[in-house]
Write a protein that holds these residues in place. Structure first.
Motif, PDB file in Angstrom:
ATOM      1  N   ALA A 110      38.796  50.174  47.218  1.00  0.00           N
ATOM      2  CA  ALA A 110      37.374  50.177  46.852  1.00  0.00           C
ATOM      3  C   ALA A 110      36.802  48.763  46.895  1.00  0.00           C
ATOM      4  O   ALA A 110      35.663  48.562  47.333  1.00  0.00           O
ATOM      5  CB  ALA A 110      37.180  50.788  45.463  1.00  0.00           C
ATOM      6  N   VAL A 111      37.592  47.773  46.477  1.00  0.00           N
ATOM      7  CA  VAL A 111      37.154  46.375  46.570  1.00  0.00           C
ATOM      8  C   VAL A 111      36.946  46.005  48.027  1.00  0.00           C
ATOM      9  O   VAL A 111      35.907  45.450  48.412  1.00  0.00           O
ATOM     10  CB  VAL A 111      38.183  45.412  45.911  1.00  0.00           C
ATOM     11  N   GLU A 112      37.920  46.336  48.840  1.00  0.00           N
ATOM     12  CA  GLU A 112      37.857  46.007  50.266  1.00  0.00           C
ATOM     13  C   GLU A 112      36.662  46.681  50.945  1.00  0.00           C
ATOM     14  O   GLU A 112      35.947  46.047  51.728  1.00  0.00           O
ATOM     15  CB  GLU A 112      39.159  46.413  50.944  1.00  0.00           C
ATOM     16  N   ALA A 113      36.408  47.942  50.632  1.00  0.00           N
ATOM     17  CA  ALA A 113      35.280  48.659  51.221  1.00  0.00           C
ATOM     18  C   ALA A 113      33.955  48.017  50.819  1.00  0.00           C
ATOM     19  O   ALA A 113      33.041  47.885  51.650  1.00  0.00           O
ATOM     20  CB  ALA A 113      35.311  50.130  50.808  1.00  0.00           C
ATOM     21  N   PRO A 130      39.296  35.907  40.008  1.00  0.00           N
ATOM     22  CA  PRO A 130      38.773  36.031  38.645  1.00  0.00           C
ATOM     23  C   PRO A 130      37.616  37.017  38.576  1.00  0.00           C
ATOM     24  O   PRO A 130      37.015  37.373  39.600  1.00  0.00           O
ATOM     25  CB  PRO A 130      38.311  34.610  38.311  1.00  0.00           C
ATOM     26  N   ALA A 131      37.288  37.409  37.365  1.00  0.00           N
ATOM     27  CA  ALA A 131      36.213  38.385  37.148  1.00  0.00           C
ATOM     28  C   ALA A 131      34.877  37.889  37.670  1.00  0.00           C
ATOM     29  O   ALA A 131      34.039  38.692  38.092  1.00  0.00           O
ATOM     30  CB  ALA A 131      36.109  38.719  35.661  1.00  0.00           C
ATOM     31  N   ASP A 132      34.661  36.579  37.683  1.00  0.00           N
ATOM     32  CA  ASP A 132      33.373  36.054  38.134  1.00  0.00           C
ATOM     33  C   ASP A 132      33.343  35.698  39.621  1.00  0.00           C
ATOM     34  O   ASP A 132      32.401  35.074  40.101  1.00  0.00           O
ATOM     35  CB  ASP A 132      32.963  34.843  37.292  1.00  0.00           C
ATOM     36  N   ALA A 133      34.366  36.118  40.362  1.00  0.00           N
ATOM     37  CA  ALA A 133      34.391  35.863  41.809  1.00  0.00           C
ATOM     38  C   ALA A 133      33.241  36.604  42.478  1.00  0.00           C
ATOM     39  O   ALA A 133      32.863  37.700  42.053  1.00  0.00           O
ATOM     40  CB  ALA A 133      35.715  36.324  42.407  1.00  0.00           C
ATOM     41  N   ASP A 134      32.690  35.993  43.517  1.00  0.00           N
ATOM     42  CA  ASP A 134      31.649  36.711  44.246  1.00  0.00           C
ATOM     43  C   ASP A 134      32.222  37.283  45.539  1.00  0.00           C
ATOM     44  O   ASP A 134      33.342  36.996  45.932  1.00  0.00           O
ATOM     45  CB  ASP A 134      30.408  35.842  44.480  1.00  0.00           C
ATOM     46  N   LEU A 135      31.429  38.100  46.169  1.00  0.00           N
ATOM     47  CA  LEU A 135      31.855  38.831  47.349  1.00  0.00           C
ATOM     48  C   LEU A 135      32.357  37.889  48.436  1.00  0.00           C
ATOM     49  O   LEU A 135      33.391  38.147  49.056  1.00  0.00           O
ATOM     50  CB  LEU A 135      30.669  39.669  47.853  1.00  0.00           C
ATOM     51  N   GLU A 136      31.695  36.791  48.677  1.00  0.00           N
ATOM     52  CA  GLU A 136      32.103  35.860  49.727  1.00  0.00           C
ATOM     53  C   GLU A 136      33.433  35.194  49.402  1.00  0.00           C
ATOM     54  O   GLU A 136      34.239  34.961  50.299  1.00  0.00           O
ATOM     55  CB  GLU A 136      31.022  34.821  49.991  1.00  0.00           C
ATOM     56  N   SER A 181      53.785  34.250  40.225  1.00  0.00           N
ATOM     57  CA  SER A 181      53.123  35.541  40.414  1.00  0.00           C
ATOM     58  C   SER A 181      53.472  36.080  41.795  1.00  0.00           C
ATOM     59  O   SER A 181      53.542  35.328  42.759  1.00  0.00           O
ATOM     60  CB  SER A 181      51.605  35.373  40.314  1.00  0.00           C
ATOM     61  N   ASP A 182      53.665  37.400  41.866  1.00  0.00           N
ATOM     62  CA  ASP A 182      53.880  38.042  43.161  1.00  0.00           C
ATOM     63  C   ASP A 182      52.550  38.265  43.870  1.00  0.00           C
ATOM     64  O   ASP A 182      52.483  38.214  45.098  1.00  0.00           O
ATOM     65  CB  ASP A 182      54.599  39.379  42.971  1.00  0.00           C
ATOM     66  N   LEU A 183      51.515  38.534  43.095  1.00  0.00           N
ATOM     67  CA  LEU A 183      50.164  38.751  43.624  1.00  0.00           C
ATOM     68  C   LEU A 183      49.167  38.025  42.741  1.00  0.00           C
ATOM     69  O   LEU A 183      49.343  37.958  41.528  1.00  0.00           O
ATOM     70  CB  LEU A 183      49.806  40.239  43.625  1.00  0.00           C
ATOM     71  N   ILE A 184      48.126  37.518  43.352  1.00  0.00           N
ATOM     72  CA  ILE A 184      47.079  36.826  42.610  1.00  0.00           C
ATOM     73  C   ILE A 184      45.745  37.481  42.934  1.00  0.00           C
ATOM     74  O   ILE A 184      45.370  37.594  44.107  1.00  0.00           O
ATOM     75  CB  ILE A 184      47.046  35.326  42.959  1.00  0.00           C
ATOM     76  N   LEU A 185      45.069  37.939  41.893  1.00  0.00           N
ATOM     77  CA  LEU A 185      43.750  38.550  42.049  1.00  0.00           C
ATOM     78  C   LEU A 185      42.677  37.539  41.674  1.00  0.00           C
ATOM     79  O   LEU A 185      42.889  36.705  40.791  1.00  0.00           O
ATOM     80  CB  LEU A 185      43.631  39.782  41.160  1.00  0.00           C
ATOM     81  N   HIS A 218      37.166  35.892  51.858  1.00  0.00           N
ATOM     82  CA  HIS A 218      38.106  34.917  52.407  1.00  0.00           C
ATOM     83  C   HIS A 218      39.544  35.172  51.974  1.00  0.00           C
ATOM     84  O   HIS A 218      40.478  34.736  52.637  1.00  0.00           O
ATOM     85  CB  HIS A 218      37.683  33.496  52.036  1.00  0.00           C
ATOM     86  N   LEU A 219      39.733  35.856  50.870  1.00  0.00           N
ATOM     87  CA  LEU A 219      41.076  36.143  50.364  1.00  0.00           C
ATOM     88  C   LEU A 219      41.698  37.380  51.001  1.00  0.00           C
ATOM     89  O   LEU A 219      42.925  37.520  51.016  1.00  0.00           O
ATOM     90  CB  LEU A 219      41.038  36.356  48.848  1.00  0.00           C
ATOM     91  N   LEU A 220      40.860  38.281  51.477  1.00  0.00           N
ATOM     92  CA  LEU A 220      41.368  39.549  51.988  1.00  0.00           C
ATOM     93  C   LEU A 220      42.179  39.344  53.260  1.00  0.00           C
ATOM     94  O   LEU A 220      41.811  38.579  54.137  1.00  0.00           O
ATOM     95  CB  LEU A 220      40.220  40.525  52.278  1.00  0.00           C
ATOM     96  N   GLU A 221      43.271  40.062  53.322  1.00  0.00           N
ATOM     97  CA  GLU A 221      44.073  40.121  54.531  1.00  0.00           C
ATOM     98  C   GLU A 221      44.010  41.554  55.019  1.00  0.00           C
ATOM     99  O   GLU A 221      43.286  42.379  54.472  1.00  0.00           O
ATOM    100  CB  GLU A 221      45.507  39.704  54.220  1.00  0.00           C
TER     101      GLU A 221
END
Length: 94
Positions: free
Chosen positions: A29-32, A74-80, A68-72, A84-87
């Protein structure tokens, strides 16, 4: 097995491997939302992903130096920021 998931600015959580399918659905859902450029949907989806980690995970020891195995983001991250983090596999591979 478990993996350690860090929510930047918050902390780490131990998450059992069998909970990853549910988290992958939330990650989708985040990716979409990122792909659609929908900031409101992105904010809601990222919040749901964080809540999912908190719900299925157990807080990792604060004094631990485990990586950490995965890093998400922060809550205040914006879409842009997240774009850049998405693979290919999103924030949570699988």
């Amino acid at each position: 097995m478990t993996m350690i998931i860090r929510i930047l600015g918050e902390g780490q959580y131990d998450v059992a491997d069998d909970a990853l399918d549910r988290l992958n659905q939330l990650d989708d859902a985040v990716e979409a939302a990122v792909e659609a450029g929908d900031e409101a949907a992105f904010t809601a989806a990222l919040h749901a992903l964080h809540e999912g980690v908190r719900t299925v995970g157990v807080a990792h020891a604060l004094d631990s130096l485990d990586e950490s195995d995965l890093i998400l983001p922060p809550a205040d991250a914006d879409l842009e920021d997240v774009r850049h983090l998405l693979e290919d596999d999103g924030l949570i591979p699988g």
